[in-house]
Design a protein around this motif. Structure first.
Motif, PDB file in Angstrom:
ATOM      1  N   ILE A   1      57.468  25.298  45.884  1.00 25.47           N
ATOM      2  CA  ILE A   1      58.418  24.356  46.482  1.00 25.47           C
ATOM      3  C   ILE A   1      59.799  24.470  45.849  1.00 25.47           C
ATOM      4  N   LEU A   2      59.845  24.542  44.525  1.00 26.93           N
ATOM      5  CA  LEU A   2      61.142  24.579  43.858  1.00 26.93           C
ATOM      6  C   LEU A   2      61.872  25.901  44.097  1.00 26.93           C
ATOM      7  N   LEU A   3      61.140  27.008  44.169  1.00 24.77           N
ATOM      8  CA  LEU A   3      61.777  28.278  44.514  1.00 24.77           C
ATOM      9  C   LEU A   3      62.394  28.209  45.911  1.00 24.77           C
TER      10      LEU A   3
ATOM     11  N   MET B   1      48.378  37.138  52.532  1.00 26.47           N
ATOM     12  CA  MET B   1      47.468  37.751  53.501  1.00 26.47           C
ATOM     13  C   MET B   1      47.768  39.236  53.711  1.00 26.47           C
ATOM     14  N   VAL B   2      48.988  39.655  53.431  1.00 28.33           N
ATOM     15  CA  VAL B   2      49.352  41.074  53.619  1.00 28.33           C
ATOM     16  C   VAL B   2      49.608  41.747  52.273  1.00 28.33           C
ATOM     17  N   ASP B   3      49.065  41.167  51.198  1.00 31.87           N
ATOM     18  CA  ASP B   3      49.202  41.707  49.841  1.00 31.87           C
ATOM     19  C   ASP B   3      50.627  41.649  49.321  1.00 31.87           C
ATOM     20  N   GLY B   4      51.447  40.762  49.885  1.00 30.87           N
ATOM     21  CA  GLY B   4      52.780  40.537  49.337  1.00 30.87           C
ATOM     22  C   GLY B   4      52.737  39.430  48.312  1.00 30.87           C
ATOM     23  N   ASN B   5      53.814  39.254  47.559  1.00 31.06           N
ATOM     24  CA  ASN B   5      53.849  38.178  46.577  1.00 31.06           C
ATOM     25  C   ASN B   5      54.343  36.889  47.217  1.00 31.06           C
ATOM     26  N   GLY B   6      53.522  35.847  47.139  1.00 32.36           N
ATOM     27  CA  GLY B   6      53.844  34.592  47.791  1.00 32.36           C
ATOM     28  C   GLY B   6      55.036  33.875  47.203  1.00 32.36           C
ATOM     29  N   PHE B   7      55.251  34.007  45.893  1.00 36.21           N
ATOM     30  CA  PHE B   7      56.368  33.315  45.263  1.00 36.21           C
ATOM     31  C   PHE B   7      57.699  33.949  45.675  1.00 36.21           C
TER      32      PHE B   7
END
Length: 417
Positions: free
Chosen positions: A65-67, A239-245
């Motif tokens: 959220i903060l990002l 879901m696509v192996d990316g970084n969520g942050f």
């Protein structure tokens, strides 16, 4: 655990009743909540397993959220055109901090590989606006300086994260080559995360403006939609192996620059509920991580932390601002007030499982010790140094820096809300 939660609730109530008075002193919210968490850890009212599990949940939610919200408040066009100081601190100062920090940490971490030193330097590079709140809200400090610090701290954690993930992937590949191709994993994280985040943020912003023009939504519902968008970017990237942050940060950047300040929730949440999330994360860090980190604090680790605070960042910022109109005292002020906070601890938690156990634990303890030491040092110096600096700049060469700049993006009016 119920007793521990009750104690935390009462402590938070007491802090809110005294917050304005405390803001004029040396006891900042991060110091108090980290300290209270540490004290609670000694009482045993919070089971350690529950605290650690809760920390991972709260830490991830807070970071997502903060990002997103920090990035959503950045006007990229304005940053390029009118904000030379923070731009140079981000584009030049942040990489320099990693390079200088690596050079300092490498001999101290020997015989660990130099990539471990680079990862340690990257973890210690991000700064935290929450720990610097007493500075960026102090009217004694020139507005241009406060704004530069706010912009830098709002962006540098998102910019440091890809570097941290890259070094973590390289260290994982080096230490466990037979287990997983960490380099490929890291590349996918760094590529797919921004792509997914940018797409969701841009499309979400266009849909948001369309709904607002047709009066199909309200201020309260808009806020829920913004939080859902941040969560959606995080989950879609995973879901696509990316970084969520990274996806959440890029989504906020695109969303904010599409809607151009037409979402009051972004500002209001950051100043209210966002503070509560940060306090909760600091408390849990003090509860679940600080006791073990303090037990492993040795001379080598303390040297790395103090060098990072007193030499690495000040030198990197000084060099990055060379050739600008920043006065020497202003460069020193920027260099000192770069406190390490949530990002440093949470990024370390994020990568620790990718690394060899011994290296991962050492870096986590390094990051956590850096956070509480920074909270204390920057907390006790924030108010007195801000007042002293403001007085000196008003008397001397800071007249040009005292001028009030037009806001990057005005807060929404009542009609817009």
């Amino acid at each position: 655990m119920a007793t521990g939660l009750l104690m935390l609730a009462m402590f938070t109530v007491c802090y809110t009743l005294l917050a304005k008075t405390l803001s004029n002193g040396i006891l900042t919210a991060p110091i108090l909540f980290i300290g209270f968490g540490y004290v609670m850890a000694q009482t045993g009212m919070f089971p350690f397993e529950d605290a650690e599990h809760l920390l991972h949940i709260v830490a991830e939610i807070a970071l997502i959220i903060l990002l997103f919200l920090d990035a959503a408040q950045i006007n990229l066009k304005s940053l390029r055109q009118r904000h030379q100081w923070p731009l140079r601190m981000l584009v030049i100062g942040l990489p320099l901090a990693v390079v200088i920090g690596t050079a300092v940490a490498a001999p101290l971490l020997s015989p660990m590989p130099i990539l471990v030193a680079a990862l340690a330097a990257a973890l210690l590079a991000p700064t935290d606006a929450a720990l610097g709140q007493a500075v960026v809200t102090n009217k004694a400090v020139p507005e241009r300086v406060r704004r530069a610090l706010t912009l830098e701290s709002g962006l540098n954690d998102g910019m440091a994260l890809p570097v941290i993930l890259l070094f973590a992937s390289l260290v994982g590949e080096m230490m466990q080559p037979e287990a997983t191709n960490w380099l490929l994993f890291g590349a996918k994280q760094l590529l797919f995360g921004p792509l997914v985040g940018g797409l969701i943020g841009a499309v979400g912003g266009v849909m948001f403006l369309a709904a607002k023009r047709r009066k199909m939504t309200s201020a309260t519902i808009e806020g829920i939609g913004a939080l859902a968008m941040a969560s959606g970017a995080y989950l879609a990237a995973a879901m696509v192996d990316g970084n969520g942050f990274i996806a959440a940060f890029v989504a906020g950047l695109f969303f904010g620059n599409v809607i151009k300040g037409q979402c009051a929730f972004i500002f209001e949440f950051t100043e209210s509920e966002g503070q509560m999330l940060a306090w909760g994360a600091f408390f849990l860090i003090g509860l679940a991580l600080v006791p073990n980190a303090v037990a492993h604090l040795d001379g080598r680790m303390l040297t790395i932390i103090l060098t990072s605070l007193f030499i690495v960042r000040p030198l990197a910022i000084w060099l990055s601002l060379t050739g600008t109109d920043a006065a020497p005292l202003t460069k020193l002020f920027f260099g000192w007030f770069g406190p390490r906070g949530l990002a440093t601890a949470l990024f370390a938690l994020l990568v620790v499982d990718q690394l060899d156990h011994e290296i991962g634990e050492y870096l986590l303890n390094l990051a956590v010790n850096a956070v509480w030491i920074s909270a204390v040092l920057h907390g006790v110096t924030a108010v007195p140094l801000s007042r002293w600096y403001g007085a000196r700049m008003s008397e001397n060469e800071g007249a040009a820096e005292m001028k009030t700049l037009p806001p990057m993006r005005p807060k929404p009016t009542a009609e817009q809300r």
